[in-house]
Design a protein around this motif. Structure first.
Motif, PDB file in Angstrom:
ATOM      1  N   VAL A  25     -16.711  31.918 -15.045  1.00 31.84           N
ATOM      2  CA  VAL A  25     -15.266  31.912 -15.254  1.00 31.84           C
ATOM      3  C   VAL A  25     -14.668  30.798 -14.407  1.00 31.84           C
ATOM      4  CG1 VAL A  25     -13.123  33.227 -15.084  1.00 31.84           C
ATOM      5  CG2 VAL A  25     -15.268  34.399 -15.641  1.00 31.84           C
ATOM      6  N   LYS A  26     -13.942  29.909 -15.055  1.00 33.72           N
ATOM      7  CA  LYS A  26     -13.287  28.807 -14.347  1.00 33.72           C
ATOM      8  C   LYS A  26     -11.788  29.002 -14.421  1.00 33.72           C
ATOM      9  CE  LYS A  26     -17.042  25.518 -15.024  1.00 33.72           C
ATOM     10  NZ  LYS A  26     -17.435  24.173 -15.525  1.00 33.72           N
ATOM     11  N   LYS A  27     -11.157  29.043 -13.253  1.00 32.97           N
ATOM     12  CA  LYS A  27      -9.715  29.235 -13.168  1.00 32.97           C
ATOM     13  C   LYS A  27      -9.068  27.946 -12.691  1.00 32.97           C
ATOM     14  CE  LYS A  27      -5.992  30.530 -10.414  1.00 32.97           C
ATOM     15  NZ  LYS A  27      -5.549  30.129  -9.059  1.00 32.97           N
ATOM     16  N   LYS A  28      -8.002  27.549 -13.367  1.00 35.94           N
ATOM     17  CA  LYS A  28      -7.299  26.323 -13.008  1.00 35.94           C
ATOM     18  C   LYS A  28      -5.813  26.600 -12.904  1.00 35.94           C
ATOM     19  CE  LYS A  28      -6.503  21.528 -14.461  1.00 35.94           C
ATOM     20  NZ  LYS A  28      -6.774  20.501 -15.500  1.00 35.94           N
ATOM     21  N   LEU A  29      -5.236  26.199 -11.793  1.00 34.60           N
ATOM     22  CA  LEU A  29      -3.787  26.309 -11.619  1.00 34.60           C
ATOM     23  C   LEU A  29      -3.159  25.116 -12.306  1.00 34.60           C
ATOM     24  CD1 LEU A  29      -1.577  28.004 -10.201  1.00 34.60           C
ATOM     25  CD2 LEU A  29      -1.748  26.427  -8.267  1.00 34.60           C
ATOM     26  N   GLN A  30      -2.488  25.371 -13.441  1.00 36.86           N
ATOM     27  CA  GLN A  30      -1.939  24.278 -14.241  1.00 36.86           C
ATOM     28  C   GLN A  30      -0.605  23.782 -13.705  1.00 36.86           C
ATOM     29  OE1 GLN A  30      -2.158  26.340 -18.068  1.00 36.86           O
ATOM     30  NE2 GLN A  30      -3.863  25.027 -18.637  1.00 36.86           N
ATOM     31  N   SER A  31       0.126  24.655 -13.059  1.00 37.99           N
ATOM     32  CA  SER A  31       1.389  24.298 -12.411  1.00 37.99           C
ATOM     33  C   SER A  31       1.654  25.368 -11.368  1.00 37.99           C
ATOM     34  CB  SER A  31       2.534  24.240 -13.425  1.00 37.99           C
ATOM     35  OG  SER A  31       2.811  25.533 -13.931  1.00 37.99           O
ATOM     36  N   LEU A 145     -15.651  36.925  -1.328  1.00 38.70           N
ATOM     37  CA  LEU A 145     -16.519  36.229  -2.278  1.00 38.70           C
ATOM     38  C   LEU A 145     -17.320  37.143  -3.202  1.00 38.70           C
ATOM     39  CD1 LEU A 145     -17.927  33.385   0.019  1.00 38.70           C
ATOM     40  CD2 LEU A 145     -15.766  33.487  -1.230  1.00 38.70           C
ATOM     41  N   SER A 146     -17.072  38.446  -3.160  1.00 39.69           N
ATOM     42  CA  SER A 146     -17.876  39.336  -3.995  1.00 39.69           C
ATOM     43  C   SER A 146     -17.118  40.609  -4.356  1.00 39.69           C
ATOM     44  CB  SER A 146     -19.170  39.707  -3.264  1.00 39.69           C
ATOM     45  OG  SER A 146     -19.918  40.644  -4.002  1.00 39.69           O
ATOM     46  N   HIS A 161     -17.631  34.889  -6.163  1.00 42.78           N
ATOM     47  CA  HIS A 161     -16.636  33.823  -6.125  1.00 42.78           C
ATOM     48  C   HIS A 161     -17.280  32.585  -5.520  1.00 42.78           C
ATOM     49  CE1 HIS A 161     -12.441  32.350  -4.549  1.00 42.78           C
ATOM     50  NE2 HIS A 161     -12.896  31.622  -5.541  1.00 42.78           N
ATOM     51  N   SER A 162     -17.408  31.534  -6.309  1.00 44.78           N
ATOM     52  CA  SER A 162     -18.005  30.291  -5.821  1.00 44.78           C
ATOM     53  C   SER A 162     -16.926  29.442  -5.162  1.00 44.78           C
ATOM     54  CB  SER A 162     -18.657  29.529  -6.985  1.00 44.78           C
ATOM     55  OG  SER A 162     -19.609  30.333  -7.629  1.00 44.78           O
ATOM     56  N   PHE A 174     -16.070  31.491 -10.779  1.00 48.98           N
ATOM     57  CA  PHE A 174     -16.660  32.804 -10.542  1.00 48.98           C
ATOM     58  C   PHE A 174     -17.902  32.956 -11.419  1.00 48.98           C
ATOM     59  CE2 PHE A 174     -12.071  32.961 -10.236  1.00 48.98           C
ATOM     60  CZ  PHE A 174     -11.846  33.574  -9.014  1.00 48.98           C
ATOM     61  N   LYS A 175     -18.887  33.641 -10.898  1.00 47.77           N
ATOM     62  CA  LYS A 175     -20.062  33.991 -11.686  1.00 47.77           C
ATOM     63  C   LYS A 175     -20.079  35.503 -11.853  1.00 47.77           C
ATOM     64  CE  LYS A 175     -22.879  30.055 -10.237  1.00 47.77           C
ATOM     65  NZ  LYS A 175     -24.138  29.614  -9.558  1.00 47.77           N
ATOM     66  N   ILE A 176     -20.244  35.947 -13.108  1.00 54.08           N
ATOM     67  CA  ILE A 176     -20.251  37.374 -13.409  1.00 54.08           C
ATOM     68  C   ILE A 176     -21.606  37.772 -13.983  1.00 54.08           C
ATOM     69  CG2 ILE A 176     -19.174  39.249 -14.702  1.00 54.08           C
ATOM     70  CD1 ILE A 176     -16.654  37.665 -14.915  1.00 54.08           C
TER      71      ILE A 176
END
Length: 200
Positions: A25-31, A145-146, A161-162, A174-176
């Motif tokens: 899972v890749k999370k990106k803060l767009q604004s 992280l977990s 949580h990487s 994140f790796k699930i």
């Protein structure tokens, strides 16, 4: 590890597979007010997306499939109008598709206690009363992280949580690990809620 071969379907049977599934899972803060989650399998195929504003009067997120069709809507209870200050009694209701009928939801998630440093979320299926133990529990926290998702004494999914330098720029990974026959859309929703609660 998960118990037996019993299927745990919450969002839908189509999100259950008969083997251990690893997701990224890749999370990106767009604004400042908007962030985005992309969910991939280990070969890079996108499986789910989650969008929504971080700060507004309607704290909610919508999970969609790769084609953009709504799967579920995650909504923090009590938002939509002037809401009271954020407290430890955070509760989320998860609805099928974009339906926001307050009496019709798949499951709800409530923080177990305001005095724990860890997340410890209780998960209740359907509209049943929130008394007693939940059907599932999320333990741990993103900052450590977990996290683990449990059903009774059994772990049905784990999240790592990487944390890297990119995390300071609003890009997190994140790796699930989802155990066999466990609804991975349900697990992704719990990850997003845990992350939202810790980043208010």
């Amino acid at each position: 590890m998960a118990t037996g071969d019993e299927m745990i379907k919450v969002v839908g049977e189509r999100y259950c597979v008969p083997y251990t599934l690893e997701l990224v899972v890749k999370k990106k803060l767009q604004s400042f007010s908007n962030s985005h989650y992309d969910v991939f399998d280990t070969t890079g195929n996108i499986l789910l997306r989650v969008d929504g504003s971080v700060w507004n009067l309607q704290r909610r997120r919508v999970m969609t499939d790769p084609a953009g069709f709504p799967v579920i809507t995650l909504r923090e209870k009590g938002t939509g109008k002037l809401q009271q200050p954020i407290s430890w009694k955070q509760e989320w209701q998860i609805h099928e598709g974009e339906n926001l009928d307050s009496n019709n939801f798949l499951f709800r998630v409530k923080k177990s206690s305001g005095f724990h440093f860890k997340s410890n979320l209780d998960v209740f299926l359907g509209s049943r009363c929130k008394k007693g133990a939940g059907d599932f529990r999320v333990t741990g926290c993103i900052s450590s992280l977990s996290i683990k998702v449990r059903r009774g004494n059994s772990v049905i999914a784990e999240v790592i949580h990487s944390y890297t330098w990119e995390s300071y720029k609003g890009k997190e990974s994140f790796k699930i690990k989802v155990y066999p026959e466990v609804d991975y859309a349900f697990i992704v929703a719990l990850l997003v809620i845990t992350h939202e609660n810790e980043n208010i």
